[in-house]
Scaffold this motif. Structure first.
Motif, short mmCIF file in Angstrom:
data_model
loop_
_atom_site.label_atom_id
_atom_site.label_comp_id
_atom_site.label_asym_id
_atom_site.label_seq_id
_atom_site.Cartn_x
_atom_site.Cartn_y
_atom_site.Cartn_z
N LEU A 21 0.83 -1.21 0.00
CA LEU A 21 0.00 0.00 0.00
C LEU A 21 0.87 1.25 0.00
O LEU A 21 0.61 2.21 -0.76
CB LEU A 21 -0.92 -0.02 1.23
CG LEU A 21 -1.94 1.11 1.30
CD1 LEU A 21 -2.88 1.05 0.11
CD2 LEU A 21 -2.73 1.03 2.59
N VAL A 24 2.11 1.76 -3.40
CA VAL A 24 1.10 2.33 -4.29
C VAL A 24 0.95 3.83 -4.04
O VAL A 24 0.86 4.63 -4.97
CB VAL A 24 -0.25 1.62 -4.08
CG1 VAL A 24 -1.37 2.37 -4.78
CG2 VAL A 24 -0.19 0.21 -4.61
N LEU A 25 0.95 4.20 -2.76
CA LEU A 25 0.69 5.60 -2.43
C LEU A 25 1.89 6.50 -2.71
O LEU A 25 1.70 7.65 -3.10
CB LEU A 25 0.27 5.73 -0.96
CG LEU A 25 -1.10 5.16 -0.63
CD1 LEU A 25 -1.43 5.38 0.84
CD2 LEU A 25 -2.18 5.79 -1.50
N VAL A 26 3.11 6.00 -2.50
CA VAL A 26 4.24 6.94 -2.57
C VAL A 26 5.02 6.86 -3.86
O VAL A 26 5.68 7.84 -4.23
CB VAL A 26 5.22 6.75 -1.39
CG1 VAL A 26 4.48 6.95 -0.07
CG2 VAL A 26 5.89 5.40 -1.45
N ARG A 27 4.98 5.74 -4.56
CA ARG A 27 5.80 5.67 -5.77
C ARG A 27 5.20 6.55 -6.85
O ARG A 27 3.99 6.74 -6.92
CB ARG A 27 5.89 4.21 -6.29
CG ARG A 27 6.67 3.28 -5.39
CD ARG A 27 8.04 3.80 -5.04
NE ARG A 27 8.92 3.86 -6.15
CZ ARG A 27 10.09 3.20 -6.24
NH1 ARG A 27 10.49 2.42 -5.23
NH2 ARG A 27 10.88 3.31 -7.28
N ARG A 28 6.10 7.06 -7.70
CA ARG A 28 5.62 7.93 -8.75
C ARG A 28 5.47 7.16 -10.06
O ARG A 28 4.51 7.38 -10.79
CB ARG A 28 6.62 9.07 -8.92
CG ARG A 28 5.98 10.31 -9.46
CD ARG A 28 6.98 11.42 -9.53
NE ARG A 28 6.99 12.26 -8.34
CZ ARG A 28 7.88 13.22 -8.13
NH1 ARG A 28 8.87 13.39 -9.00
NH2 ARG A 28 7.83 13.97 -7.06
N LEU A 30 4.47 4.46 -12.59
CA LEU A 30 3.32 3.54 -12.65
C LEU A 30 3.77 2.09 -12.63
O LEU A 30 3.05 1.23 -12.12
CB LEU A 30 2.50 3.81 -13.90
CG LEU A 30 1.65 5.08 -13.86
CD1 LEU A 30 0.85 5.23 -15.14
CD2 LEU A 30 0.72 5.05 -12.66
N VAL A 33 4.09 1.21 -9.12
CA VAL A 33 2.75 1.14 -8.52
C VAL A 33 2.15 -0.23 -8.82
O VAL A 33 1.58 -0.88 -7.94
CB VAL A 33 1.86 2.27 -9.06
CG1 VAL A 33 0.41 2.06 -8.64
CG2 VAL A 33 2.36 3.61 -8.59
N ASP A 95 1.85 11.28 -11.42
CA ASP A 95 1.41 12.63 -11.03
C ASP A 95 1.19 13.53 -12.24
O ASP A 95 0.48 14.53 -12.17
CB ASP A 95 2.46 13.27 -10.11
CG ASP A 95 2.39 12.65 -8.74
OD1 ASP A 95 1.41 11.90 -8.51
OD2 ASP A 95 3.29 12.89 -7.93
N GLY B 604 -8.03 13.80 -11.09
CA GLY B 604 -7.20 13.18 -12.12
C GLY B 604 -5.89 12.65 -11.56
O GLY B 604 -5.01 12.23 -12.31
N ARG B 605 -5.72 12.72 -10.24
CA ARG B 605 -4.46 12.25 -9.64
C ARG B 605 -4.67 10.87 -9.05
O ARG B 605 -5.49 10.67 -8.18
CB ARG B 605 -4.01 13.20 -8.53
CG ARG B 605 -3.46 14.48 -9.07
CD ARG B 605 -3.40 15.53 -7.98
NE ARG B 605 -2.96 16.79 -8.58
CZ ARG B 605 -1.68 17.11 -8.67
NH1 ARG B 605 -0.74 16.32 -8.18
NH2 ARG B 605 -1.33 18.24 -9.24
N LEU B 606 -3.86 9.95 -9.54
CA LEU B 606 -3.95 8.56 -9.13
C LEU B 606 -3.74 8.41 -7.64
O LEU B 606 -4.48 7.72 -6.93
CB LEU B 606 -2.90 7.75 -9.90
CG LEU B 606 -3.06 6.26 -9.83
CD1 LEU B 606 -4.39 5.85 -10.40
CD2 LEU B 606 -1.92 5.59 -10.58
N ARG B 607 -2.76 9.17 -7.14
CA ARG B 607 -2.39 9.07 -5.74
C ARG B 607 -3.57 9.48 -4.86
O ARG B 607 -3.86 8.88 -3.83
CB ARG B 607 -1.21 10.01 -5.49
CG ARG B 607 -0.41 9.70 -4.25
CD ARG B 607 0.56 10.80 -3.99
NE ARG B 607 1.42 11.06 -5.15
CZ ARG B 607 2.44 10.29 -5.51
NH1 ARG B 607 2.73 9.22 -4.82
NH2 ARG B 607 3.18 10.59 -6.55
N ALA B 610 -6.16 6.70 -4.82
CA ALA B 610 -5.70 5.57 -4.01
C ALA B 610 -5.82 5.91 -2.53
O ALA B 610 -6.30 5.10 -1.73
CB ALA B 610 -4.26 5.22 -4.38
N SER B 611 -5.41 7.14 -2.18
CA SER B 611 -5.49 7.55 -0.76
C SER B 611 -6.93 7.55 -0.30
O SER B 611 -7.26 7.08 0.79
CB SER B 611 -4.92 8.95 -0.57
OG SER B 611 -3.70 9.06 -1.25
N THR B 614 -8.14 4.08 0.22
CA THR B 614 -7.55 3.54 1.43
C THR B 614 -8.26 4.08 2.67
O THR B 614 -8.66 3.34 3.57
CB THR B 614 -6.06 3.91 1.53
OG1 THR B 614 -5.45 3.58 0.30
CG2 THR B 614 -5.39 3.17 2.67
#
Lengths: 102, 631
Positions: A21, A24-28, A30, A33, A95, B604-607, B610-611, B614
């Motif tokens: 997790l 998934v959250l911190v890597r940039r 893909l 991810v 991002d 549009g932000r994947l992060r 996901a957050s 979660t």
């Protein structure tokens, strides 16, 4: 052969899930991810297997097989999408891929 | 009947002429259509000829028909003529049917006779007006609708004529439409009469739902059979129809429109707002009197309204300085007399006064038109004077009219009819009869003052030298004829024409002479008061504070303005913002706002997604765990 206590297996699975997790959250990228997602899937699979062993049921292993096939399909489609994204946009930075903003 | 034989006996028409009854109404309609469609290509003289001629022809035919009818039909019988079925829907079978009886014969003769005289006058009076063709088209249309109103054998057809004359009244009050004040006066007349008309429609519905027919004789017969006296539907229908009559005849509390209606050309005031249309309410009550007799309380109310109106309007006439407004208030007052007579069931007395009033009031208006022309459009009697030497015909007309209005005894038509009304209400007996008599007598006194005050101020005193147009022969002729009628019209024994006096009127014949002498004295005293006021140089009769109240017509306009007009305008202003629409607009705005808010979450932000997923998962699982621990 000493049996591994179910607790331990579940702790390991939880740690793996948290690691995935976090990835998934911190890597940039893909790609990473996607790899972190695989880790999360495997954590879930481990939990199923541990559960199955704890209660002596085959269901856990059946579920694991299902998760494996899911993961394989996910990787196949996910990698294909990654390739397409790379070809089209020229980057894999999550991002910067925000064209779907509402 | 002797007089009729001398008047009509020489005609001796064949009975077949009655079959041409429909043509009497059709002629003015044809005149209207010709002027409206082809008038553009007609020369000016032809427009006048069509406008006056169509009504004059109708008048000639009406006289012949009346003579034939009166000689062949006994009183109480009627001639019906069914033209064609009009509306047929469910139980409703309205028929275009004409019905000639004694009552409608009198009305028909007045409308076409006085109407053609006034139209002839108008051909001179309106000669220089741009709207010459429009004027005659409207006037012909009015005469048509008025004839439909009085000849209708079906209440629905009567209502058609009723609305039609209202429309023509509106069009002709606002005839000089370039002045916004005239338009406002026209709207006021239309709306005030519309209130009465709404009551009329409601009454018509009560009658139809209760009795299942709109044919007038059938309706009355069924009402008498099916409804006991004082029963609810009879009272409701009579009350609602009274509302219609009150609106059309400018009685309390809907009298406010008539003084303003003087904004129309003077011949219009003479024909519509004095001689014919405003008396339609009297005709309606007279026609449906059996229905009103089923509701004695409403009939008493009719008498009370008439008495109150005649007093208030006579009082208001004292405070006016506009010559036409004086005449307008006097019209309201005189119709009050007729309504009061109907209140004791005296149709013949009311109709008698209607006829003589049509003569002398039309004459007064025509003479007033001559006065206004002579002073170059001036209406204020305080700025007039000394006209009698310069305009003898106008003076003779106004004198005869005013004398008849004030019921100068023996030599005027107004005396005979008003005397009959006042003695009849007294003969009706009881406290009510005495009160009505008192009102009539007091009214006669006030009438004497207000009818002779303008006469003295306009025709005597300081002579003004700057006189303008002199009425030509075409205007003088109708005035002369009406002068004769206003004086000798009393010889036309309308009660006999209607088939004899009503029971209530007949009773007075045996009554004492003293009350009649008091009435006569009251009228003459009024004239004397007017003369003294004039001789002592007082412009107004009343003390200042009474004068003010009279001048504003007792403040009814202000009252209605405050009670009705202002709240209504406030409501329209409020509705102009459209509160309902506002609510729906708010709904739309809320949707748009929610949309903007929701779409903001789509970054549009994947992060971010996901957050959020979660966080959601943690919350759901956490909540489930918490619940599991608690249970």
């Amino acid at each position: 052969m000493t049996t591994i206590p179910a607790d331990h297996a579940l702790y390991t699975a939880a740690a793996l899930f948290a690691l995935g997790l976090t990835g998934v959250l911190v890597r940039r990228s893909l790609l990473f991810v996607l790899m972190s997602l695989e880790v999360m899937l495997n954590a879930v699979g481990l939990a199923f297997v541990a559960g199955g062993a704890r209660w002596g049921q085959a269901d856990g292993q059946v579920m694991f097989l299902l998760v494996l096939t899911l993961a394989a399909a996910e990787v196949a489609i996910g990698l294909a999408l990654l390739l397409a994204v790379h070809l089209r946009v020229g980057t894999l930075d999550g991002d910067r891929l925000s064209r779907l903003r509402g | 009947m002797l007089i009729f034989d001398t008047l009509f006996g020489w005609i001796r028409p064949g009975a077949g002429v009655i079959e041409w009854l429909w043509l009497i109404a059709a002629l003015p309609l044809a005149g209207f259509l010709l002027l409206a469609v082809a008038g553009r290509w007609l020369p000016r003289w032809a427009i006048g000829a069509v406008g006056v001629g169509s009504v004059a022809l109708a008048a000639g035919l009406a006289f012949i028909t009346a003579a034939a009818f009166l000689t062949t039909h006994a009183p109480g019988t009627a001639l019906s003529q069914t033209l064609w079925p009009w509306l047929s829907s469910g139980d409703l079978h309205a028929v275009m049917s004409l019905r000639l009886d004694r009552l409608s014969t009198v009305m028909m003769l007045v409308i076409t006779g006085v109407g053609s005289l006034i139209l002839l006058y108008a051909a001179g009076y309106m000669a220089d007006d741009d709207g010459y063709r429009r004027f005659f088209a409207y006037m012909d249309l009015f005469v048509f609708f008025m004839l439909v109103l009085v000849l209708a054998g079906d209440l629905l057809l009567l209502f058609l004529g009723w609305e039609g004359v209202g429309l023509c009244s509106y069009l002709l009050i606002g005839f000089w439409y370039r002045d916004p004040d005239n338009g406002a006066a026209a709207r006021k007349a239309f709306i005030a009469t519309r209130i009465g008309d709404a009551a009329f429609v409601a009454g018509l519905l009560v009658l139809f739902t209760g009795l299942g027919t709109t044919d007038i004789p059938e309706l009355l017969a069924r009402a008498v059979q099916q409804w006991p006296a004082g029963s609810v539907p009879a009272v409701a229908a009579a009350l609602l129809l009274l509302g219609g009559a009150v609106g059309k005849s400018a009685q309390l509390p809907l009298q406010v429109w008539l003084p303003d209606a003087m904004a129309g050309p003077t011949p219009v005031s003479a024909l519509i707002h004095a001689a014919t249309m405003v008396t339609a309410g009297v005709y309606l009550i007279a026609r449906l009197l059996p229905l009103f007799e089923l509701a004695p309380a409403v009939l008493a109310l009719v008498g009370a309204i008439g008495a109150l109106t005649l007093l208030l309007a006579a009082y208001a006439a004292l405070g006016q300085n506009d010559i036409k407004r004086i005449l307008a208030y006097s019209t309201i007052s005189q119709i009050g007399y007729m309504i009061m007579a109907l209140g004791v069931g005296a149709v013949s007395a009311a109709m008698f006064h209607l006829v003589s009033h049509a003569f002398f009031k039309a004459l007064l208006f025509l003479a007033a038109g001559g006065v206004i022309l002579s002073f170059g459009g001036e209406h204020d009697i305080r700025r007039m004077g000394g006209l009698w030497r310069r305009r003898p015909v106008v003076f003779a007309g106004f004198l005869a009219g005013a004398a008849s209005l004030a019921a100068v005894p023996l030599v005027t038509a107004g005396f005979y009819s008003k005397d009959l009304i006042i003695s009849t209400v007294l003969a009706a007996g009881g406290t009510e009869g005495r009160l009505l008599w008192l009102a009539g007598t007091l009214g006669a006194f006030l009438t004497g003052i207000y009818s002779f005050r303008p006469l003295f101020m306009v025709f005597f005193g300081r002579t003004r030298s700057d006189l303008q147009d002199r009425p030509g022969w075409i205007m003088a002729l109708p005035m002369l004829v009406l002068t004769v009628l206003a004086l000798a019209g009393g010889l036309i024994d309308v009660p006999a024409l209607l088939g004899g006096l009503d029971a209530s009127s007949a009773a007075h014949e045996s009554g004492a002479l003293a009350p009649e002498l008091i009435v006569v004295a009251a009228g003459l005293l009024g004239i004397l008061v007017a003369y003294i006021a004039f001789a002592t140089g007082r412009a107004s009769i009343l003390p200042h504070w009474l004068e003010r109240a009279a001048h504003t017509g007792l403040g009814f306009d202000r009252l209605y303005d405050l009670l009705l007009v202002r709240p209504f305008l406030a409501l329209t202003r409020a509705i102009r913002q459209d509160p309902v629409d506002r609510a729906f607009e708010g709904l739309g705005r809320a949707a748009a706002w929610t949309h903007r808010w929701l779409s903001a979450t789509q970054t549009g932000r994947l992060r971010w997604y996901a957050s959020a997923t979660t966080l959601g998962g943690v919350l759901v699982v956490g909540a489930m765990l918490l619940l599991a621990v608690q249970s």
